[in-house]
Scaffold this active site. Structure first.
Site, mmCIF file in Angstrom:
data_model
loop_
_atom_site.group_PDB
_atom_site.id
_atom_site.type_symbol
_atom_site.label_atom_id
_atom_site.label_comp_id
_atom_site.label_asym_id
_atom_site.label_seq_id
_atom_site.Cartn_x
_atom_site.Cartn_y
_atom_site.Cartn_z
ATOM 1 N N ARG A 1 -9.779 16.775 6.123
ATOM 2 C CA ARG A 1 -10.634 17.076 4.964
ATOM 3 C C ARG A 1 -11.995 17.576 5.429
ATOM 4 O O ARG A 1 -12.557 17.079 6.401
ATOM 5 C CB ARG A 1 -10.813 15.842 4.087
ATOM 6 C CG ARG A 1 -9.545 15.377 3.410
ATOM 7 C CD ARG A 1 -9.776 14.118 2.599
ATOM 8 N NE ARG A 1 -8.671 13.190 2.779
ATOM 9 C CZ ARG A 1 -8.743 11.885 2.564
ATOM 10 N NH1 ARG A 1 -9.886 11.332 2.176
ATOM 11 N NH2 ARG A 1 -7.684 11.113 2.751
ATOM 12 N N HIS B 1 -16.636 3.557 7.754
ATOM 13 C CA HIS B 1 -15.181 3.459 7.912
ATOM 14 C C HIS B 1 -14.691 4.812 8.401
ATOM 15 O O HIS B 1 -14.726 5.812 7.668
ATOM 16 C CB HIS B 1 -14.524 3.103 6.577
ATOM 17 C CG HIS B 1 -13.023 3.067 6.648
ATOM 18 N ND1 HIS B 1 -12.308 1.892 6.700
ATOM 19 C CD2 HIS B 1 -12.101 4.066 6.683
ATOM 20 C CE1 HIS B 1 -11.020 2.171 6.771
ATOM 21 N NE2 HIS B 1 -10.870 3.484 6.759
ATOM 22 N N ARG C 1 -2.510 -2.102 -3.549
ATOM 23 C CA ARG C 1 -3.644 -1.194 -3.411
ATOM 24 C C ARG C 1 -3.467 -0.051 -4.401
ATOM 25 O O ARG C 1 -2.414 0.595 -4.453
ATOM 26 C CB ARG C 1 -3.710 -0.628 -1.999
ATOM 27 C CG ARG C 1 -4.874 0.348 -1.820
ATOM 28 C CD ARG C 1 -4.700 1.212 -0.599
ATOM 29 N NE ARG C 1 -5.809 2.157 -0.460
ATOM 30 C CZ ARG C 1 -5.717 3.342 0.111
ATOM 31 N NH1 ARG C 1 -4.566 3.751 0.599
ATOM 32 N NH2 ARG C 1 -6.772 4.126 0.208
ATOM 33 N N ASN D 1 -8.566 8.694 9.722
ATOM 34 C CA ASN D 1 -8.215 10.046 9.287
ATOM 35 C C ASN D 1 -8.992 10.397 8.021
ATOM 36 O O ASN D 1 -9.389 11.538 7.809
ATOM 37 C CB ASN D 1 -6.711 10.157 9.040
ATOM 38 C CG ASN D 1 -6.275 11.596 8.884
ATOM 39 O OD1 ASN D 1 -6.600 12.447 9.708
ATOM 40 N ND2 ASN D 1 -5.544 11.895 7.818
ATOM 41 N N GLY D 2 -9.231 9.377 7.176
ATOM 42 C CA GLY D 2 -10.196 9.484 6.095
ATOM 43 C C GLY D 2 -11.446 8.732 6.510
ATOM 44 O O GLY D 2 -11.358 7.690 7.162
ATOM 45 N N HIS E 1 -12.350 3.599 -0.170
ATOM 46 C CA HIS E 1 -12.358 2.650 0.959
ATOM 47 C C HIS E 1 -13.120 1.369 0.611
ATOM 48 O O HIS E 1 -13.594 0.664 1.503
ATOM 49 C CB HIS E 1 -13.000 3.279 2.213
ATOM 50 C CG HIS E 1 -12.228 4.406 2.815
ATOM 51 N ND1 HIS E 1 -12.845 5.508 3.365
ATOM 52 C CD2 HIS E 1 -10.900 4.598 2.967
ATOM 53 C CE1 HIS E 1 -11.923 6.349 3.818
ATOM 54 N NE2 HIS E 1 -10.734 5.811 3.579
ATOM 55 N N GLY F 1 -13.764 4.272 14.368
ATOM 56 C CA GLY F 1 -14.943 3.422 14.501
ATOM 57 C C GLY F 1 -14.724 2.238 15.426
ATOM 58 O O GLY F 1 -15.639 1.829 16.150
ATOM 59 N N ASN G 1 0.871 -1.173 0.000
ATOM 60 C CA ASN G 1 0.000 0.000 0.000
ATOM 61 C C ASN G 1 0.905 1.219 0.000
ATOM 62 O O ASN G 1 1.439 1.611 1.033
ATOM 63 C CB ASN G 1 -0.904 -0.026 1.236
ATOM 64 C CG ASN G 1 -1.841 1.175 1.301
ATOM 65 O OD1 ASN G 1 -1.751 2.105 0.513
ATOM 66 N ND2 ASN G 1 -2.735 1.160 2.269
ATOM 67 N N ASN H 1 -12.420 2.123 17.925
ATOM 68 C CA ASN H 1 -11.841 2.444 19.233
ATOM 69 C C ASN H 1 -12.506 3.583 19.992
ATOM 70 O O ASN H 1 -12.261 3.728 21.190
ATOM 71 C CB ASN H 1 -10.352 2.767 19.055
ATOM 72 C CG ASN H 1 -9.561 1.555 18.605
ATOM 73 O OD1 ASN H 1 -9.474 0.564 19.319
ATOM 74 N ND2 ASN H 1 -9.016 1.615 17.392
ATOM 75 N N GLU I 1 -7.889 -4.556 5.573
ATOM 76 C CA GLU I 1 -7.784 -4.288 4.140
ATOM 77 C C GLU I 1 -6.692 -5.134 3.486
ATOM 78 O O GLU I 1 -6.834 -5.567 2.337
ATOM 79 C CB GLU I 1 -7.522 -2.800 3.916
ATOM 80 C CG GLU I 1 -8.678 -1.925 4.344
ATOM 81 C CD GLU I 1 -8.357 -0.449 4.282
ATOM 82 O OE1 GLU I 1 -8.592 0.152 3.214
ATOM 83 O OE2 GLU I 1 -7.877 0.107 5.292
ATOM 84 N N ASP J 1 -6.399 14.355 15.357
ATOM 85 C CA ASP J 1 -6.418 13.071 16.053
ATOM 86 C C ASP J 1 -7.610 13.036 17.015
ATOM 87 O O ASP J 1 -7.663 13.807 17.981
ATOM 88 C CB ASP J 1 -5.105 12.882 16.819
ATOM 89 C CG ASP J 1 -4.952 11.483 17.389
ATOM 90 O OD1 ASP J 1 -5.940 10.933 17.913
ATOM 91 O OD2 ASP J 1 -3.837 10.941 17.319
ATOM 92 N N MET J 2 -8.553 12.123 16.771
ATOM 93 C CA MET J 2 -9.756 12.055 17.594
ATOM 94 C C MET J 2 -9.436 11.773 19.054
ATOM 95 O O MET J 2 -10.121 12.263 19.955
ATOM 96 C CB MET J 2 -10.701 10.984 17.032
ATOM 97 C CG MET J 2 -12.024 10.870 17.775
ATOM 98 S SD MET J 2 -13.006 12.401 17.755
ATOM 99 C CE MET J 2 -13.719 12.302 16.105
#
Length: 393
Positions: free
Chosen positions: A236, A203, A86, A206-207, A175, A328, A8, A330, A380, A278-279
């Site tokens: 974004r 999904h 990928r 970060n994206g 995705h 999603g 990837n 964590n 993935e 960063d969440m």
């Protein structure tokens, strides 16, 4: 043992995994990062843990040589049977994974205008790996391919026909590998046939993207011509009024490229909070009273809840809402806030189960009698290995 090497390739990094797809095991994995900075390095994870070391130069070719040496030093090089790559954008040319030939490389290059930040890096990885493994088959697995089953009323923009017909301006979605994997896995966990299933897959990393998957096929998704459309993401913006380009150009003197840069790299959670993309950091800051972090968290969850409801439209019914990706899987707080805004659909959270379902755990997070929401960790790399094996079978 016959192993598949999955690559990837990003603009400044190269992730890899060596997998045995039959038993779903990862033999070796790693990340070559900071490839165009002063201190590029390779991080390798195997059965003995994680090792990190410097790379002797910059660029993807140097990273590929480092990966080769990591395989050789562990006696794994000769066990690689094929390479799966990928590729972010396959346009309308590729509806499924495809064995790479010179013609396929040329067609991936033709999609560069649709993904100028991603496809050139993917091509670097393909060329480097084909040079490193000239005798092995290589397969391209496209982020966009899973969404090629969307009907025209879902993928067409309300724009002049000529823009679609001559320039390919339409919604493609991304995705796809992740959405395909987690919906297949959810059907297994629930014991229902994939061909009779109806899932909304979120999904979140970060994206971020969300997809309606009916009978194992994508019927609508949030990302569009590029990965900028849809949900709020790390940096974004997601959906904005298209008129914002002219507004910012006229009032701030920004060029078209500069406006697009702001929307891609300076917006989303980072732009709203003024603090971080960063969440995890935002959740901590919000708990301590940081107004920007609170706003970012609320906007993220509200927009996601609206999209969940919208994605139920093409399904007609819902077997489960799936949370996956770094956020999603964590963030129990994000899941709590999203489901709390979906009372119209009857969702009711089971708080203890939601709190426990983190760090790779899969399972339901809703109360008895509620529509089902569950966490399914994505993989993935494994999906790419399965697709590669299927193409070569």
């Amino acid at each position: 043992m016959s192993l598949i090497l999955v690559l990837n390739c990003g603009s400044s990094s190269l992730k890899f995994a060596l997998l045995e797809p039959s038993n779903q095991s990862t033999v070796l994995s790693g990340l070559a990062e900071k490839l165009f900075e002063d201190e590029p390095r390779l991080i390798v994870t195997d059965g003995e843990g994680k090792q990190a070391g410097p790379l002797p130069g910059q660029g993807h070719a140097v990273a590929m040589r480092g990966i080769l040496e990591a395989l050789r030093s562990r006696g794994l090089l000769e066990q690689v049977s094929s390479v799966g790559h990928r590729v972010v954008h396959g346009g309308e040319r590729f509806r499924q994974a495809t064995r790479i030939t010179p013609e396929v490389v040329a067609q991936i290059e033709a999609c560069v205008p649709l993904a100028p930040l991603h496809n050139p890096a993917n091509l670097e990885g393909i060329r480097g790996a084909m040079e490193a493994f000239p005798g092995l088959p290589h397969v391209a697995v496209f982020d966009t391919a899973f969404h090629q089953t969307m009907p025209p009323h879902a993928y067409r923009y309300a724009l002049p026909e000529v823009l679609y017909r001559e320039h390919g301006v339409r919604r493609y979605g991304f995705h796809g590998t992740s959405h395909q994997y987690v919906t297949r896995r959810a059907a297994e966990l629930l014991g229902i046939p994939l061909e009779h299933s109806a899932f909304v897959s979120a999904h979140l990393g970060n994206g971020c993207s969300i997809t309606a998957v009916k009978g194992g096929r994508s019927v609508d998704t949030s990302m569009g011509l590029t990965p900028l459309e849809g949900l709020v993401m790390g940096t974004r913006s997601g959906d904005v009024d298209p008129g914002i380009h002219a507004f910012l150009a006229e009032n701030l003197g920004l060029s078209l490229r500069e406006v697009t840069e702001v929307l891609n790299k300076g917006s989303g959670l980072l732009g709203l909070s003024g603090l971080s993309n960063d969440m995890r950091e935002l959740e901590r800051a919000a708990a301590e009273g940081h107004a920007g972090a609170r706003l970012a968290l609320e906007v993220f969850c509200y927009r996601l809840a609206k999209y969940v409801a919208a994605m139920c439209v093409p399904l007609g019914r819902l077997d489960a809402l799936i949370f996956t990706g770094g956020i999603g899987e964590n963030s129990s707080l994000v899941r709590e806030k999203v489901l709390g805004q979906l009372g119209i659909l009857g969702f009711r959270l089971e708080p203890e189960q939601n709190a426990r379902t983190v760090r790779g755990q899969a399972g339901p997070i809703t109360a008895e009698g509620s529509p089902l929401a569950l966490v399914v960790p994505t993989n993935e790399e494994l999906m790419i290995a399965w697709e590669t094996r299927a193409v070569l079978a």
